[in-house]
Design an enzyme around this catalytic site. Structure first.
Site, PDB file in Angstrom:
ATOM      1  N   ASP A  51       4.905  43.331 -29.459  1.00 25.75           N
ATOM      2  CA  ASP A  51       5.715  43.970 -29.944  1.00 25.75           C
ATOM      3  C   ASP A  51       6.343  45.023 -28.628  1.00 25.75           C
ATOM      4  O   ASP A  51       5.668  45.459 -27.849  1.00 25.75           O
ATOM      5  CB  ASP A  51       5.559  44.778 -31.101  1.00 25.75           C
ATOM      6  N   ASP A  73       3.270  47.473 -34.434  1.00 30.88           N
ATOM      7  CA  ASP A  73       3.064  48.631 -34.977  1.00 30.88           C
ATOM      8  C   ASP A  73       3.702  48.537 -36.443  1.00 30.88           C
ATOM      9  O   ASP A  73       3.528  49.564 -37.139  1.00 30.88           O
ATOM     10  CB  ASP A  73       3.293  49.681 -34.214  1.00 30.88           C
ATOM     11  N   ASP A  80       5.292  43.255 -38.330  1.00 32.81           N
ATOM     12  CA  ASP A  80       4.380  42.629 -37.637  1.00 32.81           C
ATOM     13  C   ASP A  80       2.955  41.951 -38.089  1.00 32.81           C
ATOM     14  O   ASP A  80       2.144  41.368 -37.701  1.00 32.81           O
ATOM     15  CB  ASP A  80       3.584  43.644 -36.508  1.00 32.81           C
TER      16      ASP A  80
END
Length: 915
Positions: A347, A651, A655
Site C-alpha cells: 500500500d 494499514d 487491505d
C-alpha cells in the site's frame, strides 16, 4: 403548535426499499433517491422503521460460525510432523522407555497448544472490522431528532453527521456544509475527501463517489445530512467483511514442503521397515521376534524425532530477532515465508509514504522555488535554481507563504520532539512551509489579526480570510483550486512588483506541477476590506493579485526508498497498490524506483479484465492506482496463480482481505487499523517499510538454518539406518541397540542440531535471487549430500564395530565404539553444516558460532558420561574405552569432516552460486 414535516409511511412498497442489489445510489439525483427509498423530509415513521428492520435486519456485521474450541484444539493434531512424533512415542513405549515417551507426547501437546492459540488470534480480524461500526447515530424520525443505537438504522433513515462522527451506515448525501471525510482506511486516499450532493458517474471508482459517505469512515470537518442506502452486510464495509470471511488462509511454502517431506519420509520408513522384516525372516531365517526388535531399531534410527522441535525453536528464535528489529510476528511460519517472497505488494499511503503532506514546490510569477525537508518536521531549505534563498528577499514568495499561514485553520504542534498537525493535512503543510521560511503562525496572527473568514466549501472551492496589518490596512487572502483563484485575479506579483496576469503562463505551470504528481493549491491577496459589514462571497469575485501555486505531496519515506533498492537487489519485485489518483501514484512510484518507465494500471482497467488477462499484466505492471479491496485481492490471487510467493503490506480496512489471502500479510502497527493487524501474519511496530527488508533477511536466514539442520539430521539418521540394514543383510550382531539409537537421536543429535538455529545469516544472503517457490526441501543436491554423509557415518561406525570384533573385544565394547563413532561424526559434521557450500576451514568457519562450540562441548561431556559412568552403562550397555580406542573414534569423525569439505570444494567448481 409545531408542524412536523411529512414522514414516510408503510405505504412504500417492499421493492422500493430493498437496496440489496443496488450499488449505484451515487449516480441518482436526490429526488429520485427519496422516491426510491420512500424517505421524506421528516424521515421515516416509527412503524415503517419496525417493518424495515424486520426486513433488512440490524445494522451490524454478523459473526461467522466458529468451530467449538475443543474441535479447534483436536484439529491441531492433524499434522504429519505430529504423526511422526507420535510414531516415535509408540516406538519408545514399545521399548519401555517411558521417559522418552512422555517427552515426545509433551512436545506433541505443546505444538498443538501453540497452533490453537495462534488460530484463535487470526480469527479476530472479523471482530476488528465489526468494531468499526459506529455505536450511535443521530437520525430524524417522525420529524424529530433522535440519538439511537447504530444497529437500529434501516435503509431510508435520515442521518445527521457532524465533525468527529464515524459514519454509521452507507449514506447518499442530500445536504452538506464543508464536509470532508477521512476515507483512508477504506479507499487508501491519503487526504480527507470533499463531499457534495451532485450525482457522479455510475462507474466512478469507490474513492470518487463524492455524493456518498461510507460506513466506518470518519467525518473530519463540516456537517451533512444523508439517507441510509445500505446497512450491515450490504454496506461497503460489510462487503469487505464478507470477502475476508470467505478467504482461506494459505499454508506457507515451508509448511507445504514439510508436509510433503513428512509424508514421503513416513512412507519410506514404513516401507523400509516392512521390507527389512520380510528379508530378515524369509531370506536370512531370523526369528520373527528378534527381527521385530531389529525393525524397531531401524524405525527408531530413521525417524527424525528432533525435526519438529528444532523447526519450532528455529522459527521462535527468528521471531525474537525480528521483534528486536520492530517486526512483530503473529504466526511462527510467517518468519520463513517472508524470506521466500518473490513479490511484495505494498500500500502507498502511510506505508511507502509518510502520510504527512509536504510542500515541495512554490511557483511564483517567473520563479520556481524548491522546498527541502519532508513531513511535518519544519526543517528544510527553500532554494532557487539549486541555491538556498531567504524568503524575505523575495517579496512574492514571502507574501505567498504569509497568505498560506494566515488563510489557515490548522495548528502545528510539537511534543517531545515530534511534530503533528491538528486539522486539515494540506493546511498543515502550509504551516510547515511558513516555519521553514521563518514565518510562524503565532507571530503572523499577532501582526495580521484575523477579522473574518469564509470557510472552505467544495461548492466554491476556496477559503478566504480578512486581516488587518500593522499599519491598519485591510487585507483579503484566498486559497483554493488554481482555476478558481485565477478567475478572481487580475494581476500577479512578479519580480518587479505587481504586473498584468499571465493566465496561460500560470496554466502551463499548473500542468507541469501536476504532472510531477503534486497536488495544487493557489494563493492570492487583495489590499482591501469587505464591501459590507462582513466578509461575503461578493468580496471574492475580482481584483485579486495572484501570488503563487503551491505543489504538495505525501512524500515517500527515505528509508522506504533504500528498502525498495534492497529488495530489488534481493530479486524481489515491489509493487505499489494504492487508492490514490494515477498521476500521484506514478510520481511516488518514480521517486521510489517502482515502475519507472512502465505504464500504471487503474482499478477501472482491472475491473474490465478477466482473470486470465489480469494474470498476463499483473507480473509486469508495478504501479496500480484507484484500487478497491476487490482489485487488491484479485491482484494477489493473479500473482499467486503464476507461482509467486506474495507479501502484502497495508494499514487500512481495505487491505485486510488481501492481507489474509497473501502468503504473508504485513500490517502497520502505529497507523494501521485493528482489522489490518488482525488479518496480517506480521505487524511492523514502527510502520517502517525498511523493516521489511530486515525481515526478509531474517526469514532467509531462518530457512537457511532449517535446511542446514535437515542436512545435518538426515545423514545421522541415514547412517544409523544403514548400519542396522547392513547388520540384518549380513547376519551380523546388531551394532546399535534401539536404546542406543534413541540416545543418539534424542540427546546428541538434537543437542548438536539446536546450535544451527543460532547460525547468523551468510554474507551474500541478500544478493541471492529468491528461491523458486516450487523448490523441494530435499533437492537432488541435498539427496546426494545426505547419501554421501550417511555412507561416511556408516563407514565410521560399522568399520569400528567390525574392527573391534575382529580384535576379539566384546560386542558391548564394539557397540560403544560404534555409538561414539556416530556421535563424533555428528560433532565434526556440525561444523561442515554451518555453510552449505562455502568452506569452514578458517577461523570464522570453525569458531564463528559460539553456540555450535558450546553444543559440541556439551555433547562431548555427555558421551564421556555415557561411556564411563556406571549408571549409563547399566541403562545402555556401554563399556569403558581406552585412549587408543578414543583416538579411533576421533579418526572416524575426522573422516566425515575431511570428505565433506572435499565434496563441497568439488561442488563449488561444478555449481555456479546463484546470485
Amino acid at each position: 403548535m409545531n408542524r412536523r414535516p411529512p414522514s414516510a409511511t408503510s405505504s412504500a412498497t417492499s421493492s422500493a426499499t430493498s437496496p440489496a442489489a443496488r450499488r449505484d445510489w451515487h449516480a441518482h439525483p436526490i429526488d429520485a433517491i427519496r422516491e426510491q427509498l420512500a424517505s421524506g423530509p421528516g424521515g421515516l415513521a416509527q412503524d415503517e422503521v419496525v417493518r424495515r428492520l424486520a426486513e433488512h435486519g440490524p445494522n451490524r456485521l454478523e459473526a461467522a460460525r466458529r468451530r467449538h474450541p475443543l474441535a479447534r484444539f483436536f484439529g491441531q493434531f492433524h499434522n504429519v510432523l505430529l504423526y511422526v512424533m507420535l510414531a516415535a512415542a509408540v516406538v519408545t513405549a514399545t521399548l519401555g522407555h517411558w521417559i522418552d515417551t512422555g517427552v515426545l507426547l509433551a512436545a506433541v501437546v505443546v505444538n498443538a497448544v501453540i497452533g490453537f492459540i495462534q488460530e484463535g488470534k487470526a480469527e479476530a480480524a472479523l471482530d476488528a472490522i465489526r468494531d468499526m461500526l459506529s455505536p450511535h447515530a443521530t437520525v430524524v424520525r417522525d420529524g424529530y431528532r433522535h440519538e439511537i443505537d447504530a444497529a437500529d438504522l434501516v435503509p431510508g433513515d435520515l442521518v445527521l453527521l457532524a465533525s468527529g462522527d464515524r459514519v454509521p451506515a452507507d449514506l447518499r448525501l442530500i445536504a452538506v456544509k464543508e464536509l470532508r471525510v477521512d476515507e483512508a482506511a477504506l479507499t487508501g486516499e491519503s487526504l480527507p475527501v470533499e463531499k457534495g450532493v451532485a450525482p457522479v458517474a455510475p462507474d466512478a471508482p469507490l474513492g470518487d463517489r463524492s455524493s456518498m459517505a461510507w460506513s466506518g469512515t470518519v467525518v473530519v470537518h463540516g456537517q451533512a445530512t444523508g439517507i441510509v442506502t445500505a446497512t450491515g452486510a450490504r454496506s461497503e464495509l460489510g462487503r469487505i467483511n464478507a470477502m475476508l470471511a470467505g478467504i482461506r488462509a494459505l499454508n506457507t511454502p515451508l509448511l507445504r514442503q514439510i508436509d510433503v517431506f513428512g509424508r514421503w519420509l513416513a512412507g519410506a520408513i514404513l516401507l523400509l521397515a516392512a521390507l527389512t522384516f520380510v528379508v530378515g525372516v524369509l531370506w536370512r531365517g531370523q526369528p520373527p521376534a528378534e527381527m521385530f526388535m531389529m525393525v524397531v531399531a531401524l524405525a527408531a534410527s530413521a525417524i527424525p524425532e528432533g525435526l519438529p522441535a528444532i523447526m519450532t525453536i528455529t522459527l521462535a528464535l527468528g521471531v525474537q530477532r525480528m521483534a528486536r528489529n520492530r517486526a512483530i510476528v503473529r504466526r511462527l511460519p510467517a518468519v520463513e515465508a517472508l524470506g521466500s517472497v518473490t513479490v511484495i505488494c505494498s500500500d502507498k499511503t502511510g506505508t511507502l509514504t509518510r502520510n504527512e503532506m509536504t510542500v515541495q514546490r512554490v511557483v511564483c510569477a517567473g520563479q520556481v522555488f524548491d522546498v527541502g525537508g519532508v513531513g511535518y518536521l519544519p526543517v528544510g531549505a527553500i532554494s532557487l535554481d539549486g541555491h538556498p534563498v531567504d524568503a524575505a528577499n523575495h517579496p512574492a514568495l514571502e507574501q505567498a507563504i504569509r497568505a498560506g499561514v494566515l488563510c489557515n485553520d490548522a495548528r502545528l504542534r510539537e511534543e517531545n520532539g515530534s511534530w503533528s498537525v491538528v486539522g486539515d493535512p494540506t493546511e498543515g503543510a502550509l504551516l510547515v512551509l511558513g516555519r521553514k521560511a521563518g514565518i510562524t503562525q503565532d507571530g503572523e496572527e499577532a501582526d495580521w489579526p484575523r477579522l473574518d473568514s469564509i470557510p472552505f466549501e467544495s461548492e466554491h472551492r476556496f477559503m478566504a480570510t480578512q486581516h488587518r496589518d500593522a499599519g491598519g490596512r485591510g487585507w483579503l487572502f484566498v486559497k483554493g483550486a488554481p482555476e478558481r483563484i485565477l478567475d478572481v485575479c487580475a494581476r500577479q506579483f512578479g519580480m518587479q512588483g505587481e504586473e498584468p496576469l499571465d493566465v496561460d503562463g500560470w496554466r502551463r505551470m499548473a500542468t507541469d506541477t501536476a504532472a510531477r504528481g503534486l497536488r495544487l493549491l493557489a494563493l492570492a491577496c487583495r489590499q482591501a476590506g469587505p464591501a459590507g459589514p462582513a466578509l461575503g462571497f461578493d468580496d471574492v469575485v475580482e481584483g485579486y493579485t495572484m501570488l503563487a501555486l503551491v505543489g504538495i505531496v505525501d512524500p515517500p519515506r527515505e528509508e522506504a526508498i533504500r528498502a525498495v533498492g534492497d529488495c530489488d537487489r534481493a530479486g524481489i519485485r515491489v509493487k505499489m497498490i494504492t487508492g490514490d489518483h494515477v498521476e500521484t501514484a506514478r510520481a511516488i512510484g518514480a521517486a521510489l524506483s517502482i515502475g519507472v518507465g512502465k505504464p500504471a494500471l487503474t482499478g477501472a482497467e482491472i475491473a474490465l479484465m478477466d482473470d486470465a488477462a489480469l494474470r498476463r499484466v499483473a507480473l509486469e505492471t508495478d504501479v496500480f492506482a484507484r484500487a478497491s479491496p476487490e482489485h487488491k485481492l484479485r491482484l494477489v490471487q493473479a500473482l499467486q496463480d503464476q507461482g509467486q510467493i506474495v507479501a502484502m503490506t497495508g494499514d487500512g480496512v481495505n487491505d485486510a482481505p488481501a492481507l489474509k489471502r497473501a502468503d504473508i500479510g504485513v500490517a502497520m502497527g502505529l497507523k494501521g487499523t485493528e482489522a489490518a493487524k488482525e488479518a496480517a501474519d506480521m505487524v511492523l511496530a514502527d510502520d517502517n517499510f525498511a523493516t521489511i527488508a530486515t525481515a526478509v533477511r531474517e526469514g532467509r536466514a531462518v530457512y537457511d538454518n532449517l535446511k542446514k539442520f535437515v542436512l545435518f539430521m538426515l545423514p545421522t539418521n541415514g547412517g544409523e539406518a544403514l548400519v542396522v540394514i547392513a547388520a540384518i543383510l549380513f547376519a551380523l550382531p546388531l551394532p546399535l541397540t534401539p536404546a542406543q539409537v534413541l540416545w543418539i537421536n534424542m540427546v546428541t543429535s538434537s543437542t548438536l542440531g539446536l546450535a544451527l538455529a543460532f547460525e547468523p545469516a551468510e554474507r551474500d544472503i541478500m544478493r541471492r535471487a529468491p528461491r523458486p517457490p516450487d523448490e523441494k526441501l530435499l533437492s537432488g543436491f541435498f539427496a546426494w549430500r545426505v547419501v554421501l554423509v550417511s555412507l561416511l557415518m556408516m563407514t565410521g561406525a560399522l568399520g569400528l564395530f567390525l574392527w573391534e570384533t575382529q580384535l576379539g573385544t566384546g560386542v558391548e565394547t564394539a557397540r560403544t565404539m560404534a555409538v561414539n563413532a556416530v556421535v563424533a561424526g555428528e560433532m565434526f559434521y556440525l561444523l561442515n553444516s554451518r555453510y552449505v557450500l562455502a568452506p569452514v576451514t578458517h577461523r570464522e568457519g570453525l569458531l564463528g558460532n559460539r553456540h555450535a562450540l558450546a553444543a559440541i562441548g556439551a555433547c562431548a561431556v555427555l558421551q564421556v558420561l555415557y561411556t564411563h559412568t556406571p549408571a549409563m552403562q547399566a541403562i545402555f550397555g556401554s563399556i569403558d574405552l581406552s585412549g587408543a580406542q578414543w583416538l579411533k573414534v576421533i579418526g572416524a569423525g575426522l573422516l566425515v569432516f575431511c570428505v565433506a569439505e572435499l565434496e563441497k570444494a568439488v561442488m563449488r567448481r561444478l555449481r555456479r552460486p546463484q546470485t
